[in-house]
Scaffold this active site. Structure first.
Site, PDB file in Angstrom:
ATOM      1  N   ASP A   1      53.751  22.442  70.443  1.00 52.86           N
ATOM      2  CA  ASP A   1      54.107  23.169  71.659  1.00 52.86           C
ATOM      3  C   ASP A   1      54.044  24.667  71.371  1.00 52.86           C
ATOM      4  O   ASP A   1      54.862  25.206  70.622  1.00 52.86           O
ATOM      5  CB  ASP A   1      55.513  22.777  72.108  1.00 52.86           C
ATOM      6  CG  ASP A   1      55.949  23.479  73.389  1.00 52.86           C
ATOM      7  OD1 ASP A   1      55.167  24.276  73.939  1.00 52.86           O
ATOM      8  OD2 ASP A   1      57.081  23.226  73.841  1.00 52.86           O
TER       9      ASP A   1
ATOM     10  N   CYS B   1      92.479  39.683  73.664  1.00 53.69           N
ATOM     11  CA  CYS B   1      92.887  38.660  72.693  1.00 53.69           C
ATOM     12  C   CYS B   1      93.384  39.226  71.371  1.00 53.69           C
ATOM     13  O   CYS B   1      93.918  38.493  70.543  1.00 53.69           O
ATOM     14  CB  CYS B   1      91.744  37.683  72.431  1.00 53.69           C
ATOM     15  SG  CYS B   1      90.370  38.423  71.512  1.00 53.69           S
TER      16      CYS B   1
END
Length: 228
Positions: free
Chosen positions: A139, A12
């Site tokens: 959690d 690219c």
């Protein structure tokens, strides 16, 4: 990294820019910036805070301070005498030991702290104060995303405390750490005493590390600051 040194991607054409400032860390905790402007020069100082992430913070701060025309002597004095808030690379000498406290609250930050503690290659003693109050996050499964496997061989003794000490102990054991080197103690004061005694018995360096979650940091602040 193939994009360093202004190289280009073959597909690219993307390329990184040549940096205006490059940082180099030396083994004696000296950080050196190479400033590549019209007249290249070097800026060095003794780090008051160690670790890769702190080196990045110093670099960012230096760029801002130079942008507002602060001179290098003033910046060096600020950097070398900077004192942290409690819980952010905080240090205190207790009973002949240097107690180091770093807040841990997510996998990336936890990994960065473990890297900093073990980068010298020396064995370390760590007290993990791990809890799941609302401010910590209910959690606790995020500790399974921390790469303890990479650092387990550098931990000589681990004591786990807080509301969820067995979760942390299980994570360390699963990472491959010898269970005989892991102690579970809910009471923080007892946990710290146990770790200090273990450090004395194995004649390691005089550094002890406490890695608390957020609410545990707040709970131990008063206790640590009250110890003479």
């Amino acid at each position: 990294n193939r994009f360093l040194n202004n190289s280009k991607c073959e597909k690219c054409g993307f390329a990184s820019h040549k940096p205006h400032i490059k940082a180099t860390q030396n083994i004696n905790d000296t950080l050196t910036f190479e400033i590549t402007n019209e007249k290249p020069y070097f800026f060095s100082f003794k780090q008051s805070l160690s670790g890769d992430y702190n080196a990045a913070n110093y670099l960012a701060a230096y760029c801002v301070l130079k942008h507002i025309d602060i001179d290098d002597d003033t910046i060096k004095n600020l950097f070398e005498n900077f004192k942290t808030k409690f819980g952010r690379s905080y240090k205190k000498n207790i009973k002949g030991f240097e107690i180091n406290i770093d807040l841990v609250k997510n996998p990336a930050g936890f990994a960065s702290v473990l890297k900093k503690l073990t980068e010298s290659g020396s064995k370390v003693n760590i007290l993990f104060a791990f809890s799941d109050r609302a401010a910590d996050g209910k959690d606790v499964s995020w500790i399974w995303d921390v790469d303890f496997e990479k650092y387990k061989d550098y931990i000589e003794n681990a004591v786990t405390s807080g509301l969820r000490p067995y979760d942390m102990a299980l994570r360390l054991k699963t990472a491959g750490m010898n269970p005989k080197k892991i102690t579970v103690e809910y009471n923080f004061k007892k946990a710290l005493s146990i770790l200090i005694n273990k450090a004395k018995s194995n004649n390691l360096n005089k550094n002890i590390y406490i890695l608390p979650t957020y609410t545990e940091l707040l709970r131990l602040k008063k206790y640590i600051n009250g110890i003479k």
